[in-house]
Scaffold this motif. Structure first.
Motif, PDB file in Angstrom:
ATOM      1  N   TRP A   1       0.844  -1.202   0.000  1.00  0.00           N
ATOM      2  CA  TRP A   1       0.000   0.000   0.000  1.00  0.00           C
ATOM      3  C   TRP A   1       0.869   1.238   0.000  1.00  0.00           C
ATOM      4  O   TRP A   1       1.950   1.255   0.587  1.00  0.00           O
ATOM      5  N   SER A   2       0.372   2.283  -0.635  1.00  0.00           N
ATOM      6  CA  SER A   2       1.003   3.603  -0.590  1.00  0.00           C
ATOM      7  C   SER A   2      -0.052   4.591  -0.128  1.00  0.00           C
ATOM      8  O   SER A   2      -1.255   4.357  -0.304  1.00  0.00           O
ATOM      9  N   PHE A   3       0.406   5.700   0.467  1.00  0.00           N
ATOM     10  CA  PHE A   3      -0.512   6.675   1.045  1.00  0.00           C
ATOM     11  C   PHE A   3      -0.155   8.075   0.551  1.00  0.00           C
ATOM     12  O   PHE A   3       0.923   8.576   0.821  1.00  0.00           O
ATOM     13  N   ARG A   4      -1.086   8.675  -0.199  1.00  0.00           N
ATOM     14  CA  ARG A   4      -0.875   9.989  -0.824  1.00  0.00           C
ATOM     15  C   ARG A   4      -1.613  11.063  -0.040  1.00  0.00           C
ATOM     16  O   ARG A   4      -2.786  10.936   0.282  1.00  0.00           O
ATOM     17  N   SER A   5      -0.902  12.147   0.251  1.00  0.00           N
ATOM     18  CA  SER A   5      -1.534  13.274   0.942  1.00  0.00           C
ATOM     19  C   SER A   5      -2.382  14.073  -0.049  1.00  0.00           C
ATOM     20  O   SER A   5      -2.304  13.872  -1.259  1.00  0.00           O
ATOM     21  N   ARG A   6      -3.159  14.997   0.451  1.00  0.00           N
ATOM     22  CA  ARG A   6      -3.975  15.861  -0.415  1.00  0.00           C
ATOM     23  C   ARG A   6      -3.117  16.763  -1.299  1.00  0.00           C
ATOM     24  O   ARG A   6      -3.609  17.369  -2.235  1.00  0.00           O
ATOM     25  N   TRP A   7      -1.828  16.852  -1.007  1.00  0.00           N
ATOM     26  CA  TRP A   7      -0.921  17.683  -1.785  1.00  0.00           C
ATOM     27  C   TRP A   7      -0.117  16.859  -2.776  1.00  0.00           C
ATOM     28  O   TRP A   7       0.886  17.310  -3.317  1.00  0.00           O
ATOM     29  N   GLY A   8      -0.559  15.615  -3.014  1.00  0.00           N
ATOM     30  CA  GLY A   8       0.055  14.781  -4.031  1.00  0.00           C
ATOM     31  C   GLY A   8       1.390  14.178  -3.658  1.00  0.00           C
ATOM     32  O   GLY A   8       2.119  13.689  -4.518  1.00  0.00           O
ATOM     33  N   LYS A   9       1.753  14.200  -2.384  1.00  0.00           N
ATOM     34  CA  LYS A   9       3.014  13.618  -1.923  1.00  0.00           C
ATOM     35  C   LYS A   9       2.724  12.298  -1.209  1.00  0.00           C
ATOM     36  O   LYS A   9       1.663  12.110  -0.628  1.00  0.00           O
ATOM     37  N   TRP A  10       3.691  11.387  -1.244  1.00  0.00           N
ATOM     38  CA  TRP A  10       3.540  10.021  -0.742  1.00  0.00           C
ATOM     39  C   TRP A  10       4.341   9.815   0.539  1.00  0.00           C
ATOM     40  O   TRP A  10       5.491  10.247   0.629  1.00  0.00           O
ATOM     41  N   VAL A  11       3.754   9.118   1.518  1.00  0.00           N
ATOM     42  CA  VAL A  11       4.472   8.763   2.752  1.00  0.00           C
ATOM     43  C   VAL A  11       5.657   7.896   2.333  1.00  0.00           C
ATOM     44  O   VAL A  11       5.488   6.898   1.642  1.00  0.00           O
ATOM     45  N   SER A  12       6.860   8.282   2.755  1.00  0.00           N
ATOM     46  CA  SER A  12       8.086   7.656   2.252  1.00  0.00           C
ATOM     47  C   SER A  12       9.062   7.298   3.367  1.00  0.00           C
ATOM     48  O   SER A  12       9.198   8.030   4.344  1.00  0.00           O
ATOM     49  N   ALA A  13       9.760   6.183   3.161  1.00  0.00           N
ATOM     50  CA  ALA A  13      10.808   5.734   4.084  1.00  0.00           C
ATOM     51  C   ALA A  13      12.169   5.756   3.398  1.00  0.00           C
ATOM     52  O   ALA A  13      13.041   4.975   3.723  1.00  0.00           O
ATOM     53  N   HIS A  14      12.365   6.655   2.467  1.00  0.00           N
ATOM     54  CA  HIS A  14      13.576   6.605   1.644  1.00  0.00           C
ATOM     55  C   HIS A  14      14.841   7.105   2.332  1.00  0.00           C
ATOM     56  O   HIS A  14      15.933   6.877   1.851  1.00  0.00           O
ATOM     57  N   ARG A  15      14.733   7.767   3.452  1.00  0.00           N
ATOM     58  CA  ARG A  15      15.931   8.320   4.102  1.00  0.00           C
ATOM     59  C   ARG A  15      16.233   7.644   5.426  1.00  0.00           C
ATOM     60  O   ARG A  15      16.352   8.305   6.458  1.00  0.00           O
ATOM     61  N   GLY A  16      16.347   6.348   5.427  1.00  0.00           N
ATOM     62  CA  GLY A  16      16.741   5.644   6.647  1.00  0.00           C
ATOM     63  C   GLY A  16      15.711   5.697   7.741  1.00  0.00           C
ATOM     64  O   GLY A  16      14.685   5.042   7.664  1.00  0.00           O
ATOM     65  N   ASP A  17      15.954   6.507   8.771  1.00  0.00           N
ATOM     66  CA  ASP A  17      15.079   6.535   9.939  1.00  0.00           C
ATOM     67  C   ASP A  17      14.019   7.628   9.911  1.00  0.00           C
ATOM     68  O   ASP A  17      13.170   7.669  10.785  1.00  0.00           O
ATOM     69  N   ASN A  18      14.062   8.535   8.953  1.00  0.00           N
ATOM     70  CA  ASN A  18      13.066   9.606   8.889  1.00  0.00           C
ATOM     71  C   ASN A  18      11.965   9.267   7.895  1.00  0.00           C
ATOM     72  O   ASN A  18      12.224   8.696   6.851  1.00  0.00           O
ATOM     73  N   VAL A  19      10.763   9.660   8.245  1.00  0.00           N
ATOM     74  CA  VAL A  19       9.638   9.495   7.341  1.00  0.00           C
ATOM     75  C   VAL A  19       9.355  10.856   6.721  1.00  0.00           C
ATOM     76  O   VAL A  19       9.284  11.861   7.419  1.00  0.00           O
ATOM     77  N   GLU A  20       9.217  10.873   5.395  1.00  0.00           N
ATOM     78  CA  GLU A  20       8.972  12.115   4.678  1.00  0.00           C
ATOM     79  C   GLU A  20       7.823  11.904   3.699  1.00  0.00           C
ATOM     80  O   GLU A  20       7.316  10.801   3.554  1.00  0.00           O
ATOM     81  N   PHE A  21       7.446  12.971   3.029  1.00  0.00           N
ATOM     82  CA  PHE A  21       6.465  12.911   1.953  1.00  0.00           C
ATOM     83  C   PHE A  21       7.202  13.248   0.668  1.00  0.00           C
ATOM     84  O   PHE A  21       7.814  14.303   0.561  1.00  0.00           O
ATOM     85  N   MET A  22       7.147  12.324  -0.310  1.00  0.00           N
ATOM     86  CA  MET A  22       7.898  12.475  -1.544  1.00  0.00           C
ATOM     87  C   MET A  22       6.950  12.565  -2.742  1.00  0.00           C
ATOM     88  O   MET A  22       5.813  12.108  -2.678  1.00  0.00           O
ATOM     89  N   PRO A  23       7.423  13.142  -3.863  1.00  0.00           N
ATOM     90  CA  PRO A  23       6.550  13.397  -5.015  1.00  0.00           C
ATOM     91  C   PRO A  23       6.180  12.179  -5.859  1.00  0.00           C
ATOM     92  O   PRO A  23       5.248  12.249  -6.657  1.00  0.00           O
ATOM     93  N   SER A  24       6.881  11.048  -5.707  1.00  0.00           N
ATOM     94  CA  SER A  24       6.607   9.875  -6.539  1.00  0.00           C
ATOM     95  C   SER A  24       6.314   8.647  -5.685  1.00  0.00           C
ATOM     96  O   SER A  24       6.812   8.528  -4.571  1.00  0.00           O
ATOM     97  N   ASN A  25       5.556   7.720  -6.244  1.00  0.00           N
ATOM     98  CA  ASN A  25       5.267   6.455  -5.576  1.00  0.00           C
ATOM     99  C   ASN A  25       6.252   5.405  -6.090  1.00  0.00           C
ATOM    100  O   ASN A  25       5.978   4.680  -7.027  1.00  0.00           O
ATOM    101  N   MET A  26       7.418   5.351  -5.452  1.00  0.00           N
ATOM    102  CA  MET A  26       8.468   4.402  -5.818  1.00  0.00           C
ATOM    103  C   MET A  26       8.543   3.323  -4.722  1.00  0.00           C
ATOM    104  O   MET A  26       7.683   3.267  -3.864  1.00  0.00           O
TER     105      MET A  26
END
Length: 143
Positions: free
Chosen positions: A110-135
Motif C-alpha cells: 500500500w502507498s498513502f498519498r496526501s492531499r498535496w500529491g506527496k507520498w508517505v516515504s521511508a527513503h531516508r533511513g530513519d526519517n519518514v517524509e512525503f515524496m513526489p513519486s510512488n516508488m
C-alpha cells in the motif's frame, strides 16, 4: 523541539492503482483492536520513536474515501505545514494535513498519498517524509 516521525521498518512497489472497494477489509483489521503495523521496503516499521514497532490505527474519513493514521499515543501522522513540508510529524487531531488516500500497489503493498500529491516515504533511513513519486520507498506492507 519539534518531534519527527522516525522509521523502524516497512515498503515495496511494482505499480499502483486507486483504492479497491475492499480496502477497508485490508486496512481496518478487527483483530488487535484495529491496530496495524506498517513495514517499509527496508524492513523497518513506521514508528514515532526509534526502536519501537508501533501499531497504528487507520481512521476512515468517509467524505473523500481517505484515512488518517493514528499512533499509539493518539497523535496522527501529519504532512506539513512545516519549515520543510517533506517531513512527517505527529499531530494531535486529524484534519486535511493528516488525511491520506490509500493506494493498493500491484504487488499487494500500500502507498498513502496526501492531499498535496506527496507520498508517505521511508527513503531516508530513519526519517519518514512525503515524496513526489510512488516508488519502492513509498510502498508499505500492512501487518
Amino acid at each position: 523541539m519539534r518531534s519527527i516521525i522516525l522509521l523502524v521498518a516497512f515498503l515495496s512497489f511494482a505499480g499502483a492503482k486507486e483504492m479497491d472497494v475492499d480496502f477497508k477489509a485490508e486496512l481496518f483489521s478487527p483483530e488487535n483492536g484495529g491496530k496495524r503495523m506498517l513495514k517499509s521496503w527496508n524492513g523497518k516499521y513506521l514508528s514515532e520513536a526509534t526502536g519501537l514497532e508501533e501499531q497504528w490505527t487507520f481512521e476512515y474519513i468517509p467524505e473523500r474515501g481517505e484515512v488518517a493514521l493514528k499512533g499509539n499515543d493518539g497523535r496522527f501522522l501529519q504532512h506539513g505545514p512545516h519549515d520543510n513540508d517533506r517531513m512527517a510529524a505527529p499531530w494531535a487531531a486529524a484534519d486535511e494535513w493528516e488525511y491520506l488516500t490509500p493506494v493498493r500497489n500491484a504487488d499487494g503493498s500500500w502507498s498513502f498519498r496526501s492531499r498535496w500529491g506527496k507520498w508517505v516515504s521511508a527513503h531516508r533511513g530513519d526519517n519518514v517524509e512525503f515524496m513526489p513519486s510512488n516508488m519502492d520507498c513509498e510502498q508499505w506492507w500492512i501487518e
